[in-house]
Design a protein around this motif. Structure first.
Motif, PDB file in Angstrom:
ATOM      1  N   ASN A  50     -52.856  -7.950  -5.294  1.00  0.00           N
ATOM      2  CA  ASN A  50     -52.317  -7.262  -4.131  1.00  0.00           C
ATOM      3  C   ASN A  50     -50.806  -7.096  -4.175  1.00  0.00           C
ATOM      4  O   ASN A  50     -50.257  -6.229  -3.500  1.00  0.00           O
ATOM      5  N   LEU A  51     -50.124  -7.944  -4.951  1.00  0.00           N
ATOM      6  CA  LEU A  51     -48.665  -7.892  -4.969  1.00  0.00           C
ATOM      7  C   LEU A  51     -48.125  -6.968  -6.048  1.00  0.00           C
ATOM      8  O   LEU A  51     -46.927  -6.898  -6.247  1.00  0.00           O
ATOM      9  N   LEU A  52     -49.019  -6.234  -6.706  1.00  0.00           N
ATOM     10  CA  LEU A  52     -48.567  -5.322  -7.745  1.00  0.00           C
ATOM     11  C   LEU A  52     -47.614  -4.279  -7.178  1.00  0.00           C
ATOM     12  O   LEU A  52     -46.604  -3.947  -7.779  1.00  0.00           O
ATOM     13  N   ASN A  53     -47.934  -3.763  -5.991  1.00  0.00           N
ATOM     14  CA  ASN A  53     -47.068  -2.739  -5.395  1.00  0.00           C
ATOM     15  C   ASN A  53     -45.689  -3.293  -5.080  1.00  0.00           C
ATOM     16  O   ASN A  53     -44.691  -2.593  -5.216  1.00  0.00           O
ATOM     17  N   LEU A  54     -45.624  -4.549  -4.633  1.00  0.00           N
ATOM     18  CA  LEU A  54     -44.330  -5.159  -4.347  1.00  0.00           C
ATOM     19  C   LEU A  54     -43.499  -5.263  -5.617  1.00  0.00           C
ATOM     20  O   LEU A  54     -42.296  -4.972  -5.617  1.00  0.00           O
ATOM     21  N   ALA A  55     -44.134  -5.635  -6.702  1.00  0.00           N
ATOM     22  CA  ALA A  55     -43.420  -5.710  -7.982  1.00  0.00           C
ATOM     23  C   ALA A  55     -42.966  -4.328  -8.427  1.00  0.00           C
ATOM     24  O   ALA A  55     -41.866  -4.163  -8.952  1.00  0.00           O
ATOM     25  N   LYS A  56     -43.807  -3.315  -8.206  1.00  0.00           N
ATOM     26  CA  LYS A  56     -43.439  -1.961  -8.594  1.00  0.00           C
ATOM     27  C   LYS A  56     -42.260  -1.451  -7.779  1.00  0.00           C
ATOM     28  O   LYS A  56     -41.366  -0.784  -8.301  1.00  0.00           O
ATOM     29  N   ILE A  57     -42.272  -1.761  -6.483  1.00  0.00           N
ATOM     30  CA  ILE A  57     -41.166  -1.321  -5.627  1.00  0.00           C
ATOM     31  C   ILE A  57     -39.868  -1.973  -6.081  1.00  0.00           C
ATOM     32  O   ILE A  57     -38.823  -1.327  -6.188  1.00  0.00           O
ATOM     33  N   GLY A  58     -39.920  -3.273  -6.346  1.00  0.00           N
ATOM     34  CA  GLY A  58     -38.722  -3.972  -6.813  1.00  0.00           C
ATOM     35  C   GLY A  58     -38.234  -3.434  -8.145  1.00  0.00           C
ATOM     36  O   GLY A  58     -37.032  -3.220  -8.338  1.00  0.00           O
ATOM     37  N   SER A  59     -39.155  -3.189  -9.064  1.00  0.00           N
ATOM     38  CA  SER A  59     -38.770  -2.641 -10.360  1.00  0.00           C
ATOM     39  C   SER A  59     -38.165  -1.252 -10.222  1.00  0.00           C
ATOM     40  O   SER A  59     -37.212  -0.906 -10.922  1.00  0.00           O
ATOM     41  N   ALA A  60     -38.715  -0.461  -9.296  1.00  0.00           N
ATOM     42  CA  ALA A  60     -38.164   0.882  -9.063  1.00  0.00           C
ATOM     43  C   ALA A  60     -36.739   0.798  -8.546  1.00  0.00           C
ATOM     44  O   ALA A  60     -35.860   1.565  -8.961  1.00  0.00           O
ATOM     45  N   GLY A  61     -36.485  -0.154  -7.635  1.00  0.00           N
ATOM     46  CA  GLY A  61     -35.131  -0.322  -7.115  1.00  0.00           C
ATOM     47  C   GLY A  61     -34.147  -0.692  -8.205  1.00  0.00           C
ATOM     48  O   GLY A  61     -33.050  -0.118  -8.294  1.00  0.00           O
ATOM     49  N   LEU A  62     -34.528  -1.620  -9.066  1.00  0.00           N
ATOM     50  CA  LEU A  62     -33.635  -2.023 -10.150  1.00  0.00           C
ATOM     51  C   LEU A  62     -33.449  -0.909 -11.174  1.00  0.00           C
ATOM     52  O   LEU A  62     -32.391  -0.785 -11.783  1.00  0.00           O
ATOM     53  N   SER A  63     -34.475  -0.066 -11.360  1.00  0.00           N
ATOM     54  CA  SER A  63     -34.355   1.023 -12.334  1.00  0.00           C
ATOM     55  C   SER A  63     -33.343   2.077 -11.885  1.00  0.00           C
ATOM     56  O   SER A  63     -32.816   2.822 -12.712  1.00  0.00           O
ATOM     57  N   LEU A  64     -33.080   2.138 -10.571  1.00  0.00           N
ATOM     58  CA  LEU A  64     -32.094   3.096 -10.057  1.00  0.00           C
ATOM     59  C   LEU A  64     -30.671   2.554 -10.092  1.00  0.00           C
ATOM     60  O   LEU A  64     -29.720   3.304  -9.862  1.00  0.00           O
ATOM     61  N   MET A  65     -30.541   1.282 -10.393  1.00  0.00           N
ATOM     62  CA  MET A  65     -29.244   0.617 -10.349  1.00  0.00           C
ATOM     63  C   MET A  65     -28.214   1.282 -11.260  1.00  0.00           C
ATOM     64  O   MET A  65     -27.115   1.652 -10.828  1.00  0.00           O
ATOM     65  N   VAL A  66     -28.538   1.465 -12.519  1.00  0.00           N
ATOM     66  CA  VAL A  66     -27.581   2.034 -13.485  1.00  0.00           C
ATOM     67  C   VAL A  66     -27.283   3.505 -13.199  1.00  0.00           C
ATOM     68  O   VAL A  66     -26.119   3.915 -13.237  1.00  0.00           O
ATOM     69  N   PRO A  67     -28.303   4.351 -12.913  1.00  0.00           N
ATOM     70  CA  PRO A  67     -27.977   5.740 -12.563  1.00  0.00           C
ATOM     71  C   PRO A  67     -27.045   5.869 -11.364  1.00  0.00           C
ATOM     72  O   PRO A  67     -26.137   6.710 -11.370  1.00  0.00           O
ATOM     73  N   ILE A  68     -27.247   5.036 -10.342  1.00  0.00           N
ATOM     74  CA  ILE A  68     -26.367   5.095  -9.170  1.00  0.00           C
ATOM     75  C   ILE A  68     -24.960   4.640  -9.534  1.00  0.00           C
ATOM     76  O   ILE A  68     -23.962   5.243  -9.126  1.00  0.00           O
ATOM     77  N   LEU A  69     -24.854   3.575 -10.310  1.00  0.00           N
ATOM     78  CA  LEU A  69     -23.551   3.103 -10.776  1.00  0.00           C
ATOM     79  C   LEU A  69     -22.814   4.210 -11.518  1.00  0.00           C
ATOM     80  O   LEU A  69     -21.655   4.525 -11.228  1.00  0.00           O
ATOM     81  N   SER A  70     -23.493   4.832 -12.463  1.00  0.00           N
ATOM     82  CA  SER A  70     -22.888   5.888 -13.269  1.00  0.00           C
ATOM     83  C   SER A  70     -22.507   7.091 -12.414  1.00  0.00           C
ATOM     84  O   SER A  70     -21.398   7.630 -12.529  1.00  0.00           O
ATOM     85  N   GLY A  71     -23.423   7.513 -11.532  1.00  0.00           N
ATOM     86  CA  GLY A  71     -23.170   8.699 -10.719  1.00  0.00           C
ATOM     87  C   GLY A  71     -21.978   8.550  -9.799  1.00  0.00           C
ATOM     88  O   GLY A  71     -21.166   9.472  -9.659  1.00  0.00           O
ATOM     89  N   TYR A  72     -21.835   7.375  -9.194  1.00  0.00           N
ATOM     90  CA  TYR A  72     -20.747   7.221  -8.229  1.00  0.00           C
ATOM     91  C   TYR A  72     -19.426   6.820  -8.873  1.00  0.00           C
ATOM     92  O   TYR A  72     -18.381   6.917  -8.231  1.00  0.00           O
ATOM     93  N   ILE A  73     -19.451   6.378 -10.117  1.00  0.00           N
ATOM     94  CA  ILE A  73     -18.197   6.289 -10.864  1.00  0.00           C
ATOM     95  C   ILE A  73     -17.657   7.693 -11.069  1.00  0.00           C
ATOM     96  O   ILE A  73     -16.469   7.977 -10.837  1.00  0.00           O
ATOM     97  N   ALA A  74     -18.546   8.601 -11.496  1.00  0.00           N
ATOM     98  CA  ALA A  74     -18.141   9.996 -11.689  1.00  0.00           C
ATOM     99  C   ALA A  74     -17.736  10.633 -10.361  1.00  0.00           C
ATOM    100  O   ALA A  74     -16.766  11.407 -10.299  1.00  0.00           O
ATOM    101  N   PHE A  75     -18.451  10.309  -9.288  1.00  0.00           N
ATOM    102  CA  PHE A  75     -18.120  10.841  -7.962  1.00  0.00           C
ATOM    103  C   PHE A  75     -16.709  10.431  -7.550  1.00  0.00           C
ATOM    104  O   PHE A  75     -15.955  11.224  -6.992  1.00  0.00           O
TER     105      PHE A  75
END
Length: 368
Positions: A50-75
């Motif tokens: 049942n906790l697979l979705n929770l793990a997926k949500i957390g992994s999705a959040g961490l996967s966005l970490m680097v793109p957001i870092l990169s994008g807002y440095i450029a911003f």
């Protein structure tokens, strides 16, 4: 040349902008992923149940970490036209395994390329579409090509070499191997070098002895060192913000509380905001503390049969108190180094914030 110097003189401000926008993704993704481990009753991220979705949500959040870092440095460098090149190239950095260091590079390169694209003289009829069509399109293509064909291949080659090198070392010299694995874990905190060391340890403990039902003693020693090293950077950063808050701005102090939680449950990424904003001081501190902690855990025979890290797996270790002790030693070393190396933060006394003040989300002037 003077334009380039003017653009890059505020590099720390650009990095802090990226970090400020990245922090919510690190906290949300890291804590949710940690909770999936905590609630599942297992020592690794659950893959079923049942906790697979929770793990997926957390992994999705961490996967966005680097793109957001990169994008807002450029911003921060070039405003909105830098977002698309920065975020896309940051995502590519994640996919090719360049980690947050690759994200910093892609953000800075995106800002530089867009900066010069904005200087191109075009007819008045094209001026309105330059920032919303031409610059994002050309900038994304240029930076994406650099990430794919210039930066990505060397990183992949280095990772393959490191994997083969570790596999060939064996456990003949526990102290040297512990120092190397700990340093790799602490260097980029979830990035490609960290992943090579972690994958090496996870693969070792994944081989179960048919007689004992456990991994080999050598494998458990290796994973004990890795498990200890994983928690040292975030726990150290969190502890440093509590002991010496004057060394950190308000956002970093708030991130320190989340970092402690993530460190306890084995999420190294909790230390990334600190490393991204001050890499020259934070990364060496993490490397030294993690390498010492890992070495002690292996040398003293802590033994960790679980493919995970942090204090959450201490209860399954062969010597739980030794496992905790080794991590505490590493934490003390890293915390002391960070506090000694970092200067006090300047406290603004002006009534209105300026670009010289400590960066925070409230100080951002987003172009409407």
């Amino acid at each position: 040349m003077s334009d380039f110097i003017s653009l890059m003189k505020d590099t720390r401000k650009h990095l802090m902008t990226g970090v400020s926008y990245m922090i919510p993704f690190v906290v949300a993704g890291g804590v949710l992923l940690a909770l999936s481990v905590l609630f599942s009753g297992h020592s690794a991220v659950p893959t079923t149940g049942n906790l697979l979705n929770l793990a997926k949500i957390g992994s999705a959040g961490l996967s966005l970490m680097v793109p957001i870092l990169s994008g807002y440095i450029a911003f921060s460098m070039v405003d909105r036209p830098g977002l698309a090149p920065g975020i896309v190239s940051g995502l590519l950095a994640t996919q090719i395994g360049a980690g947050f260091i690759g994200g910093i590079i892609s953000g800075l390169v995106s800002g530089i390329i867009v900066f010069y694209l904005k200087k191109i003289k075009v007819p008045a009829s094209l001026q309105s579409v330059m920032p919303i069509f031409i610059i994002p399109l050309v900038g994304t293509l240029a930076v994406g090509a650099l990430m794919m064909w210039v930066i990505g291949e060397p990183i992949a080659s280095i990772m393959m070499f490191l994997s083969k090198w570790l596999a060939g070392m064996g456990t003949g010299n526990v102290i040297v191997l512990g120092l190397i694995l700990g340093a790799m874990i602490g260097f980029d905190m979830g990035g490609p070098i960290n992943k090579v060391a972690f994958s090496f340890g996870a693969a070792m403990v994944g081989t179960i002895d048919k007689v004992t039902g456990l991994p080999s003693q050598a494998a458990m020693l290796i994973m004990a060192g890795i498990g200890v090293a994983i928690c040292i950077p975030p726990l150290s950063m969190g502890l440093a913000t509590l002991i010496a808050p004057r060394k950190f701005n308000v956002e970093e102090q708030n991130s320190g509380k989340a970092a402690i939680i993530m460190g306890l449950v084995g999420i190294t990424e909790g230390a990334i905001p600190f490393a991204a904003s001050d890499p020259l001081r934070v990364i060496p501190s993490n490397v030294i503390g993690s390498s010492v902690g890992a070495c002690l855990a292996m040398w003293l025979g802590a033994g960790n049969p679980a493919p995970w890290g942090g204090w959450i797996v201490a209860f399954v270790a062969q010597k739980p108190l030794t496992y905790i002790l080794a991590s505490v030693v590493g934490i003390v070393i890293t915390t002391a180094m960070v506090i000694l190396l970092k200067p006090d933060q300047k406290i603004a006394v002006k009534s209105k914030p300026t670009v010289d003040d400590d960066f925070s989300l409230d100080n951002l002037k987003i172009m409407e």
